[in-house]
Scaffold this motif. Structure first.
Motif, PDB file in Angstrom:
ATOM      1  N   ALA A  65       1.084  -1.119   0.244  1.00 16.07           N
ATOM      2  CA  ALA A  65       0.063   0.116   0.065  1.00 16.07           C
ATOM      3  C   ALA A  65       1.005   1.207  -0.001  1.00 16.07           C
ATOM      4  CB  ALA A  65      -0.994  -0.004   1.281  1.00 16.07           C
ATOM      5  N   GLY A  66       0.367   2.155  -0.349  1.00 25.25           N
ATOM      6  CA  GLY A  66       1.070   3.491  -0.478  1.00 25.25           C
ATOM      7  C   GLY A  66       1.466   4.099   0.919  1.00 25.25           C
ATOM      8  N   LYS A  67       2.603   4.748   0.901  1.00 26.10           N
ATOM      9  CA  LYS A  67       2.851   5.519   2.066  1.00 26.10           C
ATOM     10  C   LYS A  67       2.122   6.822   2.403  1.00 26.10           C
ATOM     11  CE  LYS A  67       7.049   7.793   4.164  1.00 26.10           C
ATOM     12  NZ  LYS A  67       6.529   9.035   4.545  1.00 26.10           N
ATOM     13  N   GLY A  68       1.992   7.313   3.426  1.00 26.42           N
ATOM     14  CA  GLY A  68       1.186   8.670   3.529  1.00 26.42           C
ATOM     15  C   GLY A  68       2.063   9.452   3.617  1.00 26.42           C
ATOM     16  N   GLY A  69       1.668  10.560   3.054  1.00 26.57           N
ATOM     17  CA  GLY A  69       2.173  11.939   2.640  1.00 26.57           C
ATOM     18  C   GLY A  69       2.833  12.683   4.240  1.00 26.57           C
ATOM     19  N   LYS A  74      -3.352  10.581   2.675  1.00 29.01           N
ATOM     20  CA  LYS A  74      -3.457   9.079   2.864  1.00 29.01           C
ATOM     21  C   LYS A  74      -2.971   8.425   1.878  1.00 29.01           C
ATOM     22  CE  LYS A  74      -6.618   5.313   4.327  1.00 29.01           C
ATOM     23  NZ  LYS A  74      -6.280   4.497   3.143  1.00 29.01           N
ATOM     24  N   GLY A  75      -2.099   7.279   2.209  1.00 32.29           N
ATOM     25  CA  GLY A  75      -1.852   6.424   1.074  1.00 32.29           C
ATOM     26  C   GLY A  75      -2.704   5.632   0.431  1.00 32.29           C
ATOM     27  N   GLY A  82      -1.028   3.908   4.355  1.00 30.75           N
ATOM     28  CA  GLY A  82      -0.712   4.591   5.624  1.00 30.75           C
ATOM     29  C   GLY A  82      -1.323   5.809   5.972  1.00 30.75           C
ATOM     30  N   LYS A  83      -1.341   6.315   7.287  1.00 29.11           N
ATOM     31  CA  LYS A  83      -1.901   7.624   7.446  1.00 29.11           C
ATOM     32  C   LYS A  83      -1.029   8.837   7.144  1.00 29.11           C
ATOM     33  CE  LYS A  83      -4.929   5.830  11.191  1.00 29.11           C
ATOM     34  NZ  LYS A  83      -5.343   5.900  12.577  1.00 29.11           N
ATOM     35  N   PRO A  90       6.109  12.701   9.804  1.00 31.05           N
ATOM     36  CA  PRO A  90       6.064  11.975   8.561  1.00 31.05           C
ATOM     37  C   PRO A  90       4.848  11.038   8.577  1.00 31.05           C
ATOM     38  CG  PRO A  90       7.591  10.905  10.398  1.00 31.05           C
ATOM     39  CD  PRO A  90       7.171  12.101  10.959  1.00 31.05           C
ATOM     40  N   GLY A  91       4.601  10.763   7.290  1.00 33.69           N
ATOM     41  CA  GLY A  91       3.627   9.695   7.046  1.00 33.69           C
ATOM     42  C   GLY A  91       3.950   8.387   7.324  1.00 33.69           C
TER      43      GLY A  91
END
Length: 338
Positions: free
Chosen positions: A13-17, A41-42, A121-122, A143-144
């Motif tokens: 899943a994508g990393k949060g910004g 949000k990722g 990720g949040k 950080p995210g």
């Protein structure tokens, strides 16, 4: 089209910004006042069942699937854009397992069914969130968070109500081609069928019932011998089994026992599944030297069920066989409804 029914993949899943540090420019506000926005949000990785897909071929050469990361926050309390979810379409009947523990995570059976396999990720908090009476100008942000990352094993188990089983060259492909519009490869040698074939057979009510022709089992199939073990999973979902036996075989009774033993050895309730037995290829039998009725009687005592004498080539006996299949299916469906 290649038939691929297993795949090992990694989803991420994508990393949060990241949140940011920023300040407004306002008179009489210390340091301008915090205005750093949160990160987005990722994106998540989502599986969706699609009835138009029949194979896991898309996963043969691509093994890493990653969703988009979230964008970092902006000034003036602007939240960063969220990462786009990654939608992965799979055939109906796909089971998703945790590759490390072999635990079943999800079973996608119905068209459109969705499952979030990895959560994005949040986003990190901007410095606006840390404003307090004791800290009027926070100069830090968070950080995210990383998105979930998993290694998954995909297994496709065909959705069919009737599974046709038997030793190689028992005439399974010929039967399914006689009953439906399916056109599998048919030849006069064992292991002609290398992949499961599906055919839709119309019931008297007009509804369609899916039959699955499973590649021939041999002795030891449940232990990985031959092709059988790879395809036994495809009859796990079937409601009833149609056991086809070659009437021209030198030992019909032994052929019956071989398949029954393999079903027991494989487990998962296959041996207890309602079963119908049919002696096939009677068009090629020398009636003077082979007692078909006697063989049917012996098989009846073993299976404790009616045994049908048929020819998939000439369609002899198929009407009576289908009537029994519909009857047993109705009984099974009635029990399941209760």
């Amino acid at each position: 089209m290649q038939f691929i029914d297993q795949a090992l993949i990694e989803v991420e899943a994508g990393k949060g910004g990241d949140g940011i540090v920023a300040f407004r420019r306002e008179k009489y506000v210390p340091a301008g006042g915090p205005s750093g926005g949160n990160g987005g949000k990722g994106g998540s990785v989502i599986f969706v069942a699609n009835e138009n897909l029949q194979t896991l071929l898309d996963f043969r050469y691509k093994h890493l699937f990653k969703a988009e990361n979230g964008e970092r926050g902006g000034p003036n309390n602007c939240t960063g854009a969220g990462g786009k979810d990654l939608i992965i379409e799979v055939p109906c009947g796909t089971a998703i397992y945790d590759a490390e523990t072999s635990a079943l995570i999800c079973d996608l059976v119905e068209n459109g069914q969705r499952f979030i396999a990895a959560l994005g990720g949040k986003g990190g908090l901007g410095n606006q969130h840390f404003l307090s009476n004791s800290n009027r100008a926070p100069e830090y942000a968070l950080p995210g968070l990383d998105g979930e990352r998993k290694i998954l094993r995909l297994e496709l188990k065909l959705l069919a109500e009737v599974g046709i089983i038997g030793l190689p060259n028992a005439g399974k492909s010929t039967l399914i081609s006689s009953l439906s519009a399916a056109r599998p490869k048919i030849a006069d040698y064992p292991f002609t069928t290398l992949i499961p074939n599906l055919g839709v057979v119309k019931k008297p009510s007009g509804d369609g019932t899916v039959f699955a022709d499973i590649p021939g089992l041999i002795e030891g199939a449940s232990e990985g011998v031959g092709l059988g073990y790879d395809f036994l999973r495809h009859i796990e979902r079937t409601r009833i089994l149609l056991h086809l036996i070659d009437a021209t075989s030198e030992d019909v009774i032994n052929d019956y026992h071989i398949i029954q033993e393999e079903l027991k050895a494989y487990g998962r309730g296959l041996a207890e599944r309602p079963q119908i037995v049919a002696l096939n290829k009677i068009d090629a039998v020398d009636r003077e030297s082979v007692d078909l009725q006697g063989l049917a009687t012996k098989l009846n005592h073993l299976s404790l069920a009616p045994v049908f004498i048929i020819s998939a080539v000439t369609r002899s006996g198929l009407d009576a066989l289908l009537q029994e299949i519909w009857r047993v299916l109705d009984e099974v469906n009635l029990v399941e409804e209760r």
